[in-house]
Design a protein around this motif. Structure first.
Motif, PDB file in Angstrom:
ATOM      1  N   CYS A  32       0.985  -1.176  -0.168  1.00  0.00           N
ATOM      2  CA  CYS A  32      -0.184   0.097   0.046  1.00  0.00           C
ATOM      3  C   CYS A  32       0.975   1.337   0.055  1.00  0.00           C
ATOM      4  O   CYS A  32       1.629   1.554   0.776  1.00  0.00           O
ATOM      5  CB  CYS A  32      -0.823  -0.017   1.375  1.00  0.00           C
ATOM      6  SG  CYS A  32      -1.949   1.600   1.281  1.00  0.00           S
ATOM      7  N   PRO A  33       0.829   2.119  -0.896  1.00  0.00           N
ATOM      8  CA  PRO A  33       1.625   3.306  -1.170  1.00  0.00           C
ATOM      9  C   PRO A  33       1.333   4.547   0.103  1.00  0.00           C
ATOM     10  O   PRO A  33       2.079   5.278   0.094  1.00  0.00           O
ATOM     11  CB  PRO A  33       1.382   3.940  -2.752  1.00  0.00           C
ATOM     12  CG  PRO A  33       0.086   3.377  -3.017  1.00  0.00           C
ATOM     13  CD  PRO A  33      -0.321   2.051  -2.150  1.00  0.00           C
ATOM     14  N   HIS A  34       0.031   4.130   0.593  1.00  0.00           N
ATOM     15  CA  HIS A  34      -0.475   5.256   1.279  1.00  0.00           C
ATOM     16  C   HIS A  34       0.137   4.960   2.949  1.00  0.00           C
ATOM     17  O   HIS A  34       0.496   5.768   3.670  1.00  0.00           O
ATOM     18  CB  HIS A  34      -1.956   5.240   1.619  1.00  0.00           C
ATOM     19  CG  HIS A  34      -2.732   5.411   0.179  1.00  0.00           C
ATOM     20  ND1 HIS A  34      -2.441   6.592  -0.506  1.00  0.00           N
ATOM     21  CD2 HIS A  34      -3.380   4.473  -0.358  1.00  0.00           C
ATOM     22  CE1 HIS A  34      -3.228   6.175  -1.831  1.00  0.00           C
ATOM     23  NE2 HIS A  34      -3.720   5.040  -1.540  1.00  0.00           N
ATOM     24  N   CYS A  35       0.200   3.691   3.054  1.00  0.00           N
ATOM     25  CA  CYS A  35       0.727   3.461   4.630  1.00  0.00           C
ATOM     26  C   CYS A  35       1.736   2.286   4.707  1.00  0.00           C
ATOM     27  O   CYS A  35       2.242   1.952   5.787  1.00  0.00           O
ATOM     28  CB  CYS A  35      -0.622   2.771   5.553  1.00  0.00           C
ATOM     29  SG  CYS A  35      -1.118   1.237   5.063  1.00  0.00           S
ATOM     30  N   ALA A  58      -5.621  -2.051   6.153  1.00  0.00           N
ATOM     31  CA  ALA A  58      -4.948  -1.434   7.150  1.00  0.00           C
ATOM     32  C   ALA A  58      -5.335   0.120   7.104  1.00  0.00           C
ATOM     33  O   ALA A  58      -5.857   0.605   8.314  1.00  0.00           O
ATOM     34  CB  ALA A  58      -3.445  -1.582   7.076  1.00  0.00           C
ATOM     35  N   CYS A  59      -5.500   0.659   6.074  1.00  0.00           N
ATOM     36  CA  CYS A  59      -5.658   2.206   5.996  1.00  0.00           C
ATOM     37  C   CYS A  59      -6.814   2.544   5.512  1.00  0.00           C
ATOM     38  O   CYS A  59      -7.497   3.400   5.503  1.00  0.00           O
ATOM     39  CB  CYS A  59      -4.607   2.932   5.635  1.00  0.00           C
ATOM     40  SG  CYS A  59      -4.385   2.919   3.759  1.00  0.00           S
ATOM     41  N   THR A  66       0.455   2.250 -10.274  1.00  0.00           N
ATOM     42  CA  THR A  66       0.818   3.361 -10.609  1.00  0.00           C
ATOM     43  C   THR A  66       0.558   4.682  -9.854  1.00  0.00           C
ATOM     44  O   THR A  66       1.134   5.731 -10.116  1.00  0.00           O
ATOM     45  CB  THR A  66       0.266   3.726 -12.050  1.00  0.00           C
ATOM     46  OG1 THR A  66      -1.313   3.881 -11.974  1.00  0.00           O
ATOM     47  CG2 THR A  66       0.528   2.651 -12.996  1.00  0.00           C
ATOM     48  N   VAL A  67      -0.128   4.404  -8.773  1.00  0.00           N
ATOM     49  CA  VAL A  67      -0.361   5.586  -7.718  1.00  0.00           C
ATOM     50  C   VAL A  67       0.856   6.089  -7.327  1.00  0.00           C
ATOM     51  O   VAL A  67       1.893   5.395  -6.872  1.00  0.00           O
ATOM     52  CB  VAL A  67      -1.232   5.001  -6.171  1.00  0.00           C
ATOM     53  CG1 VAL A  67      -1.144   6.076  -5.304  1.00  0.00           C
ATOM     54  CG2 VAL A  67      -2.552   4.851  -6.744  1.00  0.00           C
ATOM     55  N   GLY A  68       1.055   7.508  -7.457  1.00  0.00           N
ATOM     56  CA  GLY A  68       2.071   8.361  -7.016  1.00  0.00           C
ATOM     57  C   GLY A  68       3.494   8.276  -7.972  1.00  0.00           C
ATOM     58  O   GLY A  68       4.474   8.886  -7.782  1.00  0.00           O
ATOM     59  N   CYS A 296      10.397   3.771  -7.117  1.00  0.00           N
ATOM     60  CA  CYS A 296      11.182   4.278  -6.218  1.00  0.00           C
ATOM     61  C   CYS A 296      11.031   5.878  -6.051  1.00  0.00           C
ATOM     62  O   CYS A 296      11.270   6.220  -5.139  1.00  0.00           O
ATOM     63  CB  CYS A 296      12.459   3.858  -6.227  1.00  0.00           C
ATOM     64  SG  CYS A 296      13.162   2.348  -5.976  1.00  0.00           S
ATOM     65  N   LYS A 297      10.719   6.393  -7.323  1.00  0.00           N
ATOM     66  CA  LYS A 297      10.651   7.791  -7.474  1.00  0.00           C
ATOM     67  C   LYS A 297       9.384   8.295  -6.930  1.00  0.00           C
ATOM     68  O   LYS A 297       8.839   9.479  -7.252  1.00  0.00           O
ATOM     69  CB  LYS A 297      11.137   8.377  -8.821  1.00  0.00           C
ATOM     70  CG  LYS A 297      12.488   7.524  -9.337  1.00  0.00           C
ATOM     71  CD  LYS A 297      13.728   8.499  -8.547  1.00  0.00           C
ATOM     72  CE  LYS A 297      14.975   8.042  -8.863  1.00  0.00           C
ATOM     73  NZ  LYS A 297      15.219   6.797  -9.055  1.00  0.00           N
ATOM     74  N   ARG A 298       8.379   7.567  -6.472  1.00  0.00           N
ATOM     75  CA  ARG A 298       6.963   8.014  -6.123  1.00  0.00           C
ATOM     76  C   ARG A 298       6.891   9.368  -5.332  1.00  0.00           C
ATOM     77  O   ARG A 298       6.281  10.300  -5.803  1.00  0.00           O
ATOM     78  CB  ARG A 298       6.390   7.013  -4.984  1.00  0.00           C
ATOM     79  CG  ARG A 298       5.860   6.005  -5.551  1.00  0.00           C
ATOM     80  CD  ARG A 298       5.425   4.921  -4.576  1.00  0.00           C
ATOM     81  NE  ARG A 298       5.314   3.536  -5.010  1.00  0.00           N
ATOM     82  CZ  ARG A 298       4.228   2.969  -5.781  1.00  0.00           C
ATOM     83  NH1 ARG A 298       3.097   4.013  -5.997  1.00  0.00           N
ATOM     84  NH2 ARG A 298       4.011   2.070  -6.143  1.00  0.00           N
ATOM     85  N   LEU A 299       7.884   9.708  -4.294  1.00  0.00           N
ATOM     86  CA  LEU A 299       7.677  10.871  -3.571  1.00  0.00           C
ATOM     87  C   LEU A 299       8.506  11.987  -4.142  1.00  0.00           C
ATOM     88  O   LEU A 299       7.860  13.076  -4.182  1.00  0.00           O
ATOM     89  CB  LEU A 299       8.236  10.548  -2.243  1.00  0.00           C
ATOM     90  CG  LEU A 299       7.704   9.470  -1.280  1.00  0.00           C
ATOM     91  CD1 LEU A 299       8.530   9.494  -0.128  1.00  0.00           C
ATOM     92  CD2 LEU A 299       6.235  10.159  -1.032  1.00  0.00           C
TER      93      LEU A 299
END
Ligand SMILES: [Zn+2]
Length: 312
Positions: A32-35, A58-59, A66-68, A296-299
């Motif tokens: 999960c990219p959120h939590c 979980a969240c 592809t999120v983010g 890896c470059k999501r953020l």
């Protein structure tokens, strides 16, 4: 019968492309990219839900592979993205945005954005020093094009862009777009990038003459001016071979690389060299590594993306 790599299902179908990307990005199942929780998810299967949407137990948030990432909200189908990544990763001298535009049937502007975003994904995700353990690192510089605000001149290099590279023999290369070739610029860079326990090899350029005895375990110079190019292991042939591929690519494929983008293009050549055939890495594996880099470059993606939009 020949099997063209471009016939692979993930290059032809957006849903297959999504499954392929999931396998690359989530080798141990969806994260999960959120939590950040792994394995606490289920796939949403409603009639109105597109495939590949997961819900995190979980969240309680929804996500896709592809999120983010740079693929999110792109109008380009994912399979075409994968084609672009493959072409850029498998072409030794790179592939121009004009060529991508013609080959993939997308606009030039889109091709330009896509290739710059892919270059971002090719950056090393973690920093480690080069050399160490008595390994040999070659350092050298090369010149390219003309700096903004300068004119073409017959001699000298003041008007040219400078690329400084370090290559660990049998290992990786790391290149930098530097303002000049002085010890003031290069020495701190070398100290930051290279382990002390390294055998450094350079030419007799003045920037390298000012290195201190205590900087590296040993520092050998090769006297190109005296016509000496190789003394046993003391040579800079590895880095010169690298520069030859880089220059052939910059001249032949990219031609008009602006000063502010040069770093990204050089990074692309570094990436291919660091994931080269001689290290047993196939075109497909190199592409997969770039795809993993994209996730890896999501953020950092959004900031760099906004930067890119401004520059056109
Ligand atoms: Zn979650």
């Amino acid at each position: 019968m020949t099997t063209s790599n471009l016939n692979a299902p993930h290059f032809k179908d957006a849903d297959k492309a999504r499954q392929y990307l999931e396998a690359q990005v989530w080798p141990h199942g969806p994260v999960c990219p959120h939590c950040g929780v792994i394995g606490e998810h289920y796939e949403l299967k409603g009639k109105s839900t597109r495939p590949g949407v997961y819900k995190c137990r979980a969240c309680r948030d929804q996500f896709t592979v592809t999120v983010g990432t740079l693929f999110e909200r792109s109008k380009i189908p994912l399979n075409v993205w994968l084609q672009a990544v493959y072409l850029l990763c498998s072409s030794k001298k790179g592939i121009s945005s004009h060529q991508l535009h013609r080959t993939l049937g997308i606009t030039y502007k889109t091709a330009w954005f896509m290739s710059h975003r892919i270059r971002e994904a090719m950056k090393d995700p973690v920093f480690t020093k080069m050399g160490g353990g008595g390994k040999i690192v070659e350092a050298d510089e090369t010149f390219w094009g003309i700096k903004p605000g300068h004119h073409k001149k017959k001699g000298g290099s003041v008007h040219k862009e400078k690329i400084f590279s370090l290559v660990e023999r049998g290992g990786h290369v790391r290149s930098f777009h530097v303002p000049d070739i002085t010890s003031k610029t290069l020495r701190p860079l070398m100290l930051q990038q290279i382990e002390y326990d390294t055998r450094l090899v350079t030419d007799e350029g003045s920037a390298y003459r000012k290195l201190q005895r205590s900087d590296f375990k040993s520092h050998k110079t090769i006297k190109h001016k005296s016509g000496i190019y190789v003394r046993g292991q003391i040579h800079t042939n590895t880095i010169e071979n690298y520069f030859s591929t880089l220059k052939r690519g910059l001249h032949g494929t990219y031609q008009h690389v602006g000063s502010r983008h040069l770093k990204r293009y050089v990074g692309e050549f570094d990436f291919r060299y660091n994931n080269r055939m001689a290290l047993g890495i196939s075109d497909t594996e190199r592409t997969d590594r770039a795809l993993q880099g994209i996730s890896c470059k999501r953020l950092t993606y959004r900031r760099t993306d906004a930067e890119m939009e401004k520059t056109t």
